[in-house]
Structures are given as structure tokens and as C-alpha cells.
Design an enzyme around this catalytic site. Structure first.
Site, PDB file in Angstrom:
ATOM      1  N   LYS A 131      71.353  26.935  45.659  1.00  0.00           N
ATOM      2  CA  LYS A 131      70.133  26.201  45.992  1.00  0.00           C
ATOM      3  C   LYS A 131      69.928  26.206  47.520  1.00  0.00           C
ATOM      4  O   LYS A 131      70.864  25.887  48.272  1.00  0.00           O
ATOM      5  CB  LYS A 131      70.245  24.763  45.483  1.00  0.00           C
ATOM      6  CG  LYS A 131      68.967  23.989  45.639  1.00  0.00           C
ATOM      7  CD  LYS A 131      69.092  22.584  45.111  1.00  0.00           C
ATOM      8  CE  LYS A 131      67.925  21.765  45.605  1.00  0.00           C
ATOM      9  NZ  LYS A 131      68.127  20.343  45.432  1.00  0.00           N
ATOM     10  N   PRO A 184      56.449  45.115  40.604  1.00  0.00           N
ATOM     11  CA  PRO A 184      55.821  46.325  40.048  1.00  0.00           C
ATOM     12  C   PRO A 184      54.504  45.980  39.361  1.00  0.00           C
ATOM     13  O   PRO A 184      54.369  44.897  38.784  1.00  0.00           O
ATOM     14  CB  PRO A 184      56.844  46.826  39.023  1.00  0.00           C
ATOM     15  CG  PRO A 184      57.706  45.650  38.700  1.00  0.00           C
ATOM     16  CD  PRO A 184      57.694  44.768  39.911  1.00  0.00           C
ATOM     17  N   ASN A 219      52.564  30.839  38.281  1.00  0.00           N
ATOM     18  CA  ASN A 219      51.130  30.563  38.379  1.00  0.00           C
ATOM     19  C   ASN A 219      50.688  29.691  37.206  1.00  0.00           C
ATOM     20  O   ASN A 219      51.505  29.289  36.379  1.00  0.00           O
ATOM     21  CB  ASN A 219      50.341  31.881  38.437  1.00  0.00           C
ATOM     22  CG  ASN A 219      50.657  32.756  37.239  1.00  0.00           C
ATOM     23  OD1 ASN A 219      50.409  32.370  36.105  1.00  0.00           O
ATOM     24  ND2 ASN A 219      51.238  33.925  37.489  1.00  0.00           N
ATOM     25  N   LYS A 251      43.370  51.720  38.247  1.00  0.00           N
ATOM     26  CA  LYS A 251      44.499  51.710  37.306  1.00  0.00           C
ATOM     27  C   LYS A 251      44.233  52.649  36.120  1.00  0.00           C
ATOM     28  O   LYS A 251      45.013  52.679  35.179  1.00  0.00           O
ATOM     29  CB  LYS A 251      44.775  50.289  36.817  1.00  0.00           C
ATOM     30  CG  LYS A 251      45.111  49.290  37.941  1.00  0.00           C
ATOM     31  CD  LYS A 251      45.747  48.014  37.412  1.00  0.00           C
ATOM     32  CE  LYS A 251      45.796  46.943  38.492  1.00  0.00           C
ATOM     33  NZ  LYS A 251      46.638  45.798  38.135  1.00  0.00           N
ATOM     34  N   LYS A 276      39.182  47.925  39.573  1.00  0.00           N
ATOM     35  CA  LYS A 276      40.462  47.897  38.831  1.00  0.00           C
ATOM     36  C   LYS A 276      40.479  48.954  37.737  1.00  0.00           C
ATOM     37  O   LYS A 276      41.458  49.661  37.534  1.00  0.00           O
ATOM     38  CB  LYS A 276      40.619  46.503  38.220  1.00  0.00           C
ATOM     39  CG  LYS A 276      42.018  46.083  37.972  1.00  0.00           C
ATOM     40  CD  LYS A 276      42.112  44.581  37.847  1.00  0.00           C
ATOM     41  CE  LYS A 276      41.751  43.899  39.141  1.00  0.00           C
ATOM     42  NZ  LYS A 276      41.806  42.456  39.072  1.00  0.00           N
TER      43      LYS A 276
END
Ligand code: C5P
Length: 400
Positions: free
Chosen positions: A287, A303, A209, A340, A336
Site C-alpha cells: 500500500k 492495449p 470508471n 479501428k 473511430k
């Protein structure tokens, strides 16, 4: 800060000019004090030109500023918030360790109540000599900081330890030493996750990202500066900061394992990493070739590091997460926090490319009490320090 830069007689003295320039550029006032041997390697004109401040010689008749020559060492000793000796020869280390005062620099080192930092540079044999090591141990026992030299080819032609630490690291050490310590974090062990993770598809391709890790690295520096012992678990390619134990990882699984191995010995976690939520189910050993027709990737979940560490925490451990949302960010962050079981969430608004790689940023803290006033916009280094101060205040008031 007001910094005295003591420059002693070694070839690395030329690098002190760069340090003087860098510290001045960072907004510090820098006054240089040369020993007699230091002045053979670098001129006062170079240093006054770079700092815009007077430069002082070894003896009272050598300086450029003569307010009250008879007590100059005391005035300089009082003026300084920090005295850094860069480069420090075996000679000045030996003098200061034993309380000898034979010139302006050694005298002001004895007179000052400011913090003192040493960046030694010398031949390997001298550096390894028990006398030098004993003298440095003595200086450390006075509360002085030492930026150890690195290894490399030395001016004398030998290869080994004794090379002056790089100027950026010395500036980092000065910043760390000059920052007031915060009691709720000083000496505490903190894990910080930072940067992107990379999930390999095959030996040449990867899923990742746009995170650089800059914010997490600034947080690591800020926690370090207020006295925390930071373990940075870092993805991506940015260099690791000085004075922080860094573990480089690639995938989410590696990041989890690095954190889990350390979590029991830590007081808190700041999860600033942009962890990939999915990875290819089976990375290909070779590849992957171009196929015909449509192609698809089969992905599985990685995870959730933050959720797993939070679930296994002791009551004395605290956990702070991040949320990078492009819509309804406060609602998502509140969810969240609850899901969490976090003590706080710092919310980034990533709409319009904000946050990732940007120089300035704003973070809105959310706790069980709801949203708090936003912190910022500030450059990331100042934002990190402001966040650390906000969090330490909450720890002090036991608001978690
Ligand atoms: O659920 P979401 O990914 O939006 O949560 C973001 C927070 O969780 C961040 O603090 C991030 O570092 C952390 N996280 C994690 N492991 C994951 C996903 C997110 O630690 N797999």
C-alpha cells in the site's frame, strides 16, 4: 407469451409460485397445471391469485375452468406458446420421454406443438440414475430444453446435485427459448466485452470508471436469445447472465488475453466494455503511503482491445464497437469507425450522466454509410434486442 406452468410433486413446488409471479409480472399469461402430487405441495388458490388465470388439476373434474372438459388437454396444448415443467420429478420426465399420458399434464405434453422446457428437481441418487439421464437425453433429442439442477443441501438431507435451478435462471431460460431465432446469428459465436476494467495502483486502490456493465450484459442476453453462442468477457461486479459463458477479468490486459484466446474461434465481436485507457506504470506490491507535497501518478497506455482484434481479424469476422462521447459524438464515432476499421459503432451520448447505470438509453448506429436513425430511448433490455435485430438485418443483407 402464453405459458403453461406444469407443477409436479416435489418440495420445490413452492418455488413454482414465485416463478408464476415473476413471469406474470414480466407480462406473460401463465396458466398452471398441477399433477395430483403437485397439488399436495401447493394450492390452486395460490397460483390463480398470483397469475390471474385459471389453474388446472390432474383430472378433468379438478380444474376451475371447464369450457369443454373432454378436449381440455388439446385446448391447453394449443393455447400454449411454451410449456415449462417446474419442478419436474423423475416420474413426469420418465412419462414424457416415453410418450405416456395418464393425467392432464402428461397428456398435454404429448399433444402440444409448443416449445417445452424442463427444470428437474430430485434427490441426488435419482438425478444421477442412468434411467433419468437417458430420459432427459431423449427429451433433449425432441428439441426440449433442460435447465439443469444445481448443487446444495436437498430437502431429503443429502447434499449434492438435484436442487431446482434458481427461479431467475429458469425465467431467463424461458425468455431465451421463447425468443425467435435469427438466422444470421443463430449458432454463431460472439464475444462481448462488458463492464469497467480495473487497473490496480496497489493492493487496496484501483483506477476504474463509472460503467456497470449493464448494457453489455443486456447485449449478451439478447444475442443469446436470438440463438448466438455468447462468450462474455466481463469486468465489474454484476452477476453473469444465465446461458452465457462468462469470463471474469480485472484489467485491460486480462480482457485482451481472454479475447485473444477465443477470437479465432468466433464470428464476431461486440466491444461494449469501458476499458481504462491508462494504468499505473508499475503497480505497487505494498500500500502506497501518504507522501509530503504534491503527488503524481505515472500512467502508461493500456492495449486497445477492439483495435487489436479488429486488426487481426479474418474477412468473415465482424466487429462492432461502442463510443461514449460527451461532445461532437457523431464526428468522433466516424473517426473511430475508420481508425479501428470497424463494421459499426454504436454511439452513446454520455452528457449529463446519461448511459452509465441509467435504466433507459438511446444508441445511434454509425456505419461506413454514415449515421443511422437512433435506436431508443428504450429500457436497456429492449434496446439490446433492438440493436441485435438491427445488426442481424445488416448481416443478412451483407451490408457490413
Ligand atoms: O477509443 P475509445 O476508447 O473511445 O473506443 C471505444 C471503443 O473501443 C469501445 O467499443 C471500447 O469497448 C473499445 N476499447 C477497447 N480497448 C480499449 C479502449 C476502448 O476495446 N483499450
Amino acid at each position: 407469451m402464453q405459458i403453461i406452468l406444469g407443477i409436479t410433486g416435489g418440495i420445490a413446488a413452492y418455488k413454482a409460485a414465485d416463478l408464476a409471479r415473476l413471469l406474470t409480472h414480466q407480462g406473460h399469461r401463465v396458466r398452471c397445471v398441477l399433477t395430483e402430487a403437485g397439488a399436495r405441495f401447493i394450492t390452486p388458490l395460490t397460483l390463480t391469485s398470483l397469475t390471474g388465470e385459471p389453474c388446472y388439476g390432474a383430472n378433468p373434474d379438478q380444474g376451475e375452468w371447464r369450457a369443454n372438459p373432454s378436449v381440455e388437454h388439446i385446448e391447453l396444448a394449443r393455447w400454449a406458446d411454451l410449456v415449462a415443467v417446474v419442478p419436474a420429478t423423475a416420474n413426469i420426465i420418465g412419462k414424457a420421454a416415453n410418450g405416456l399420458a395418464s393425467d392432464l399434464l402428461s397428456t398435454l405434453l404429448l399433444a402440444t406443438r409448443a416449445q417445452v422446457l424442463w427444470a428437474p428437481a430430485m434427490n441426488t441418487g435419482m438425478w444421477e440414475h442412468p434411467a433419468v439421464q437417458a430420459n432427459l437425453a431423449r427429451l433433449r433429442s425432441f428439441g426440449h430444453a433442460v435447465v439443469d439442477p444445481g448443487e446444495g443441501v436437498l430437502a431429503c438431507g443429502e447434499e449434492g446435485s438435484g436442487k431446482l435451478a434458481d427461479v431467475l435462471s429458469i425465467a431467463e431460460a424461458i425468455r431465451a427459448q421463447g425468443t425467435p431465432k435469427l438466422s444470421s446469428l443463430s449458432g454463431r459465436r460472439v464475444i462481448i466485452t462488458a463492464g469497467p476494467t480495473r487497473e490496480d495502483l496497489d493492493p487496496v486502490r484501483t483506477l476504474t470508471n463509472r460503467s456497470t456493465g449493464a448494457m453489455g450484459i443486456e447485449l449478451a442476453r439478447a444475442f443469446r436469445d436470438v440463438g448466438a453462442r455468447v462468450q462474455l468477457v466481463l469486468g465489474g461486479d454484476l452477476p453473469s447472465p444465465w446461458g452465457v459463458e462468462t469470463l471474469r477479468v480485472r484489467s485491460a490486459q486480462q480482457m485482451l488475453e481472454a479475447c485473444e484466446a477465443r477470437w479465432a474461434g468466433c464470428d464476431g465481436l461486440v466491444a461494449a466494455a469501458a476499458v481504462a485507457d491508462q494504468r499505473p506504470e508499475v503497480p505497487s506490491a505494498q500500500k502506497i503511503k501518504k507522501g509530503e507535497g504534491t503527488e503524481s501518478l505515472h500512467l502508461v497506455r493500456t492495449p486497445d482491445i477492439l483495435a487489436q482484434l479488429s486488426a487481426s481479424r479474418r474477412t468473415d469476422q465482424w466487429v462492432v464497437g461502442f463510443a461514449a462521447e460527451s461532445e461532437n459524438h457523431l464526428d468522433h464515432a466516424m473517426a473511430k469507425l475508420r481508425n479501428k476499421r470497424l463494421d459499426a459503432v454504436l454511439v452513446n451520448d454520455v452528457q449529463g450522466g446519461q448511459a452509465f447505470g441509467a435504466q433507459a438509453n438511446t444508441l445511434t448506429p454509425i456505419t461506413a454509410q454514415g449515421p443511422h436513425p437512433p435506436i431508443g430511448p428504450l429500457p436497456k433490455d429492449q434496446l439490446a434486442l433492438a440493436v441485435v435485430r438491427w445488426w442481424s438485418q445488416r448481416l443478412e443483407n451483407r451490408l457490413t
